[in-house]
Enzyme design. Structure first.
Site, PDB file in Angstrom:
ATOM      1  N   GLY A  15       0.551   5.771   0.189  1.00 46.46           N
ATOM      2  CA  GLY A  15      -0.261   6.967   0.365  1.00 46.46           C
ATOM      3  C   GLY A  15       0.610   8.198   0.310  1.00 46.46           C
ATOM      4  O   GLY A  15       1.820   8.123   0.041  1.00 46.46           O
ATOM      5  N   GLY A  24       0.822  -1.201   0.000  1.00 47.41           N
ATOM      6  CA  GLY A  24       0.000   0.000   0.000  1.00 47.41           C
ATOM      7  C   GLY A  24       0.855   1.248   0.000  1.00 47.41           C
ATOM      8  O   GLY A  24       1.968   1.256   0.534  1.00 47.41           O
ATOM      9  N   LYS A  73       4.698   0.280   8.232  1.00 48.59           N
ATOM     10  CA  LYS A  73       4.314   1.557   7.633  1.00 48.59           C
ATOM     11  C   LYS A  73       5.471   2.538   7.779  1.00 48.59           C
ATOM     12  O   LYS A  73       5.783   2.998   8.882  1.00 48.59           O
ATOM     13  CB  LYS A  73       3.059   2.092   8.319  1.00 48.59           C
ATOM     14  N   SER A 120       4.480   4.565   2.931  1.00 52.34           N
ATOM     15  CA  SER A 120       4.399   3.330   2.155  1.00 52.34           C
ATOM     16  C   SER A 120       4.308   2.185   3.152  1.00 52.34           C
ATOM     17  O   SER A 120       4.939   2.223   4.224  1.00 52.34           O
ATOM     18  CB  SER A 120       5.624   3.152   1.262  1.00 52.34           C
ATOM     19  N   VAL A 121       3.540   1.151   2.816  1.00 54.58           N
ATOM     20  CA  VAL A 121       3.358   0.022   3.715  1.00 54.58           C
ATOM     21  C   VAL A 121       3.931  -1.228   3.063  1.00 54.58           C
ATOM     22  O   VAL A 121       3.644  -1.527   1.904  1.00 54.58           O
ATOM     23  CB  VAL A 121       1.863  -0.197   4.044  1.00 54.58           C
ATOM     24  N   PHE A 123       1.548  10.083   2.754  1.00 52.59           N
ATOM     25  CA  PHE A 123       2.461  10.224   3.873  1.00 52.59           C
ATOM     26  C   PHE A 123       3.343   8.999   4.090  1.00 52.59           C
ATOM     27  O   PHE A 123       4.290   9.053   4.863  1.00 52.59           O
ATOM     28  CB  PHE A 123       1.689  10.480   5.178  1.00 52.59           C
ATOM     29  N   ASP A 139     -10.185  10.020   8.550  1.00 54.85           N
ATOM     30  CA  ASP A 139      -9.869   9.574   7.183  1.00 54.85           C
ATOM     31  C   ASP A 139     -10.441   8.185   6.923  1.00 54.85           C
ATOM     32  O   ASP A 139      -9.745   7.281   6.455  1.00 54.85           O
ATOM     33  CB  ASP A 139      -8.352   9.569   6.974  1.00 54.85           C
TER      34      ASP A 139
END
Length: 1006
Positions: A721, A719, A742, A725-726, A723, A844
């Site tokens: 985003g 994943g 994360k 990365s996972v 802010f 969110d």
């Protein structure tokens, strides 16, 4: 005689005969072929062209369309008896996919083209404008796009035009005004703009007009007052402004008038009831209308549905409802019918006694002041829903309420009612929800409530009730929530209420004066999720029977006078997330099973008399996840607890000679010094931070995370985003179990703030439906740059977003899974908003932040934008990032602070996306149309049309199919209610949990 002349004659004769024969054959052949076309090859070829454009025919309805049958005998085709020309093409609800052939415009005798509820795509052919005989054109509930062809005005005999529920754009063609015979125009649920053309007023034959669910804009034209034959006008959710033209109120034949969810202003004319005597439906809710509700509405004697809620109506409600004998729904909630404390402020109730068909009466949040009159008992015995919550009603609740035997919902919450709850309430045998909370009721809880055998939700919170809890409540075999908190109830907990197998959501008896021990019958509540017995005078030992309540996720026994040890039987509560037994007289050692519970996220043992060593594993590895304050005989544990070290047990060892000590200690000391040197060297390379109060289950370094993720390999990304990365990885110290790492993008200035917000949130929350955090890392990477990461439990089934939208997922979520996921998310929000010591706003909520474990249980994650209300941690100011486009509520866009109501809006959008399979940012949602409006306009008759096909499972019986449809309608209603623009009108999240559980119960019994 074979003379040459004879031969010539014969030859000529033969040629003539041959020519005649040939012509005869051609004529017969042509006649035969023409016969197969019914005398008109044009119609035949047009139908074949129609068929050629169909790409999918699931019911094989067009298999008869071949030469084996005369085309007048083809399915869906009708012809005239005289000329055998096609007069009607009717193929509704056949699942046909494809485009509409322009050759249909060649069917010059066509009077009816009826193709609703299919999947036709593309534009509406301009060639349809050639069908001058066409009377009825119905293309609704398809997927047509593009504009409405202006040359449809060529269909001069058109009487009915239905183009609703498509994807049409552009404006309503002004040429439409040339259709002088048009009586029905339905264009609802499209994307039309440009307002309602005033020229439409020229169609004086108009009887029904529906444009609901289009972002038209503009005002209602005054020229529509020329529609003297108009019976139905629907323009809800059209972004209309201005006042309603007075000419509309002169349309005396008007039966249905609906223009809800717009921006209409002004007041209603005082004579409206005299001008519109035939009104059966008046629906103007969610506008900005002002003034009083005209008393003349009482003269609309045929009125059945009356909904004026969510406006700014004011003044005393003086309508005389006695003439409205056919009315069945009255919805006036969220207005300002302010009273003045006069005796007759609620006098209008007296006039409702003649409304014998009344089913729903909603008067919540109307600023009504006064006494509920005795005449309430004269209301219809058909009345199912009565809600007057959030007003300023005082006095006692009349015993005559017991006459409302049809009630399923009675909501009188948040008023100022005093006195006793009348025993006559026990006569309401159909009652399912009784909400009397946040009043000042006193005296005992009536035994008669036990007669309500269908009751599933009972809320008596925050009153002044006293006496014993009646054992008769044990007869309410359908109860799923029993909430009696914050009263003055005394005596023992009756064992009968602990033997209710239906009680599977919550039992809340907190903040009372209950005494005695917990009955052993508590073991029968094997499905209960939340048990609150805190702030009472309960005593004795904590019963071992609690160990059989295996579904508990939260158990609060704090602030009582329990004594003895923590029973070992509690070790069977493997799913417990929260355990609070603080402020009692408990003693003994802390049981070792507490540090082995992987699910436990918060433990409060403070202010008891525990002794011995505090564990350092499990929940005890995180100082913010447990409390042992006020236990003066404890020792050991984490250094941050600052407890004394535990003394060594056993007899003192004999003192060894000095040289032996030197021989033993010297090598050990040398080893220690070497280790210190190596650790210091390693610290210089990595410098992990020592965040006070944020110790986790383990400490991990940058190098450990680097190794766990194979060098933060792209192949391990699960994943990304703005802010962070996972990554998927395996920590050596975690039994080779997968974790999710994360990694924050610290080059983004907001990422550091996101990290702090998430860490602060995780300090305060623990719940089975929240993503479990394992540890955090704040260090530097191999390039000596700042490095921050959070390590979570890995969720093997990915995110809800993946299941809904990823092509890699061949499996799809079924209906039961979707409702379960939604209930899990709602339960998590209920915990964050209502059950934490500090209210937490997630900020969110969206499908990519909802993760699924092995059992498809949903876990809410990503608290990077979270806010703790009532604290100084205002990391999300009015100028900060607030949520994701499509999911963030509209008030955030104008600078409003984050609130729990904003989370509810995001949940509503999430729900609608889960059920429809459509993202709120889908390309179809533009020019005023939104996912909320799309869902709302489908209620209630078209809900099936908007539900994701993968969610619907056909049932074996018609009755089951009906139940499924009802569940779908109820679910969409929740999503629509949660995603309203107005924050105060959004459904409370605790009610959402209850409603979703009710839907689940129905589905699981099918």
């Amino acid at each position: 005689m074979n003379s040459p002349q004879a031969m010539i004659c014969l030859s000529a004769s033969s040629r003539v005969s041959f020519l005649f024969y040939s012509l005869t054959i051609i004529f017969v052949t042509f006649t035969t072929v023409s016969a197969s076309y019914g005398g008109n090859e044009t119609d035949y070829l047009a139908l074949l062209s129609f068929k050629s454009k169909i790409t999918h025919d699931p019911y094989k309805v067009l298999t008869s369309w071949n030469r084996s049958f005369h085309f007048c005998d083809w399915s869906g085709v009708s012809c005239g008896k005289r000329h055998k020309r096609v007069t009607a093409l009717i193929l509704h609800s056949q699942g046909l996919e494809g485009s509409l052939s322009p050759h249909v415009g060649n069917l010059s005798f066509l009077r009816e083209l009826y193709l609703p509820n299919n999947s036709f795509q593309g534009t509406i052919p301009r060639e349809l404008g050639r069908l001058s005989r066409l009377c009825r054109l119905h293309l609704g509930a398809n997927k047509f796009s593009g504009v409405i062809p202006a040359n449809l005005s060529g269909c001069s005999n058109l009487e009915e035009l239905h183009l609703g529920l498509n994807k049409l754009v552009g404006s309503i063609p002004k040429e439409m005004s040339l259709l002088s015979k048009l009586s029905l125009l339905v264009i609802q649920l499209n994307k039309l703009t440009g307002g309602i053309p005033p020229s439409l007023g020229n169609i004086t034959s108009m009887e029904r007009f529906s444009a609901t669910g289009n972002p038209l804009g503009g005002s209602i034209p005054d020229t529509l007052g020329l529609w003297k034959s108009l019976r139905e006008f629907n323009s809800g959710e059209c972004n209309l402004y201005g006042s309603i033209p007075h000419s509309i109120f002169n349309l005396s034949l008007l039966v249905n008038f609906s223009s809800s969810e717009n921006h209409l202003t002004g007041s209603l004319p005082s004579e409206i009831g005299n001008q519109l005597p035939n009104l059966e439906l008046l629906q103007l809710w969610d506008n900005q209308l002002t003034g009083v509700l005209p008393p003349s509405l009482s003269n609309c004697s045929k009125l059945g549905y009356f909904e004026m809620s969510q406006n700014n109506f004011s003044g005393k409600l003086t309508m005389d409802f006695s003439k409205l004998r056919d009315i069945y729904t009255i919805r006036l909630y969220a207005n300002n019918f302010h009273g003045h404390g006069e005796v007759d402020d609620m006098r209008f109730f007296d006039s409702l006694k003649n409304c014998t068909r009344l089913v729903s009466l909603l008067l919540s949040d109307c600023n009504l002041i006064g006494v509920l009159p005795i005449s309430i008992g004269n209301l219809s015995d058909q009345l199912s829903i009565l809600s007057v919550q959030d007003n300023q009603l005082f006095g006692s609740l009349p015993s005559s309420v017991g006459s409302l035997v049809g009630l399923t919902t009675l909501n009188l919450a948040a008023n100022q009612f005093k006195g006793k709850i009348p025993t006559t309430i026990g006569k309401l045998q159909k009652l399912q929800l009784l909400a009397l909370h946040r009043n000042q009721f006193s005296g005992p809880i009536p035994n008669a409530i036990g007669n309500l055998s269908l009751l599933n939700n009972l809320y008596l919170i925050s009153n002044k009730l006293e006496g014993h809890i009646p054992s008769s409540l044990g007869k309410c075999k359908e109860l799923i929530v029993l909430s009696l908190a914050d009263n003055k109830l005394s005596g023992k907990i009756p064992k009968q209420i602990l033997q209710l197998p239906s009680l599977d959501i919550a039992l809340d008896l907190s903040q009372n004066r209950l005494s005695g021990s917990i009955p052993s019958e508590i073991k029968d509540l094997k499905k209960l999720s939340y048990l609150y017995l805190n702030y009472n005078n309960l005593s004795g030992n904590i019963t071992s029977s609690l160990g059989e309540c295996i579904s508990l996720s939260e158990l609060y026994l704090n602030s009582n006078i329990f004594q003895g040890i923590i029973p070992s039987s509690l070790s069977s509560l493997g799913g417990l997330q929260v355990l609070d037994i603080s402020q009692n007289n408990l003693s003994g050692k802390i049981p070792h099973f507490l540090d082995k519970w992987k699910s436990l996220e918060y433990l409060n043992l403070s202010f008891n008399d525990f002794e011995g060593e505090v564990p350092v594993l499990g929940v005890f590895a995180n100082a913010s996840a447990f409390s042992v304050l006020g236990n003066n005989r404890l020792c050991g544990g984490l250094d941050t607890l600052e407890l004394p070290k535990c003394k060594e047990t056993g007899s003192k060892k004999k003192r060894l000679p000095f040289f032996i000590l030197f021989i033993v200690i010297a090598p050990a000391l040398l080893i220690v010094l070497c280790c210190v040197y190596l650790l210091c060297k390693k610290k210089c390379n990595s410098q992990p931070s020592q965040s006070s109060g944020s110790e986790r289950f383990m400490k991990v370094s940058y190098s450990q995370l680097l190794k766990a993720t194979d060098g933060f390999s792209v192949a391990n990304i699960i994943g990304e985003g703005g802010f962070s990365s996972v990554y998927k990885g395996i920590l050596d110290s975690d039994d080779d179990k997968y974790v999710a790492v994360k990694v924050l993008h610290l080059q983004n200035r907001a990422a550091h703030k996101s990290f702090l917000a998430e860490c602060e949130a995780w300090r305060n929350i623990r719940h089975r439906n929240l993503l479990k955090i394992i540890t955090s890392c704040s260090s530097i990477d191999s390039q000596r740059n700042d490095f921050k990461a959070l390590v979570y439990e890995f969720m093997p089934n990915g995110s809800v977003h993946d299941w809904l939208h990823s092509s890699a997922n061949t499996s799809k979520l079924n209906l039961l899974q979707r409702i379960n996921i939604l209930k899990d998310v709602a339960t998590a929000l209920d915990y964050l908003h209502n059950r934490c010591q500090t209210t937490i706003v997630h900020g969110d909520l969206k499908p990519s932040n909802i993760l699924l474990d092995d059992d498809m249980v949903a876990h809410v994650g990503d608290f990077g934008l979270a806010r703790l209300l009532g604290t100084d941690l205002n990391q999300n100011s009015s100028t900060g990032v607030k949520g994701t486009i499509g999911y963030a509520p509209p008030e955030y866009g104008i600078g409003s602070e984050m609130t729990s109501s904003g989370d509810v809006y995001s949940f509503g959008i999430l729900l609608l996306e889960v059920m429809t399979g459509k993202k709120p940012t889908d390309g179809m949602f533009n020019e005023g149309l939104s996912l909320h409006k799309f869902a709302y306009m489908a209620l209630p008759d078209h809900v099936i049309d908007v539900i994701d096909n993968d969610a619907i499972v056909l049932q074996s019986t018609e009755a089951n199919a009906k139940k499924v449809e009802e569940c779908l309608i109820a679910t969409i209603k929740i999503g629509v209610s949660c995603s309203l623009d107005s924050p105060p009108q959004r459904m409370k999240i605790e009610i959402v949990v209850i409603e979703l559980q009710r839907i689940l119960d129905v589905l699981q019994n099918i």
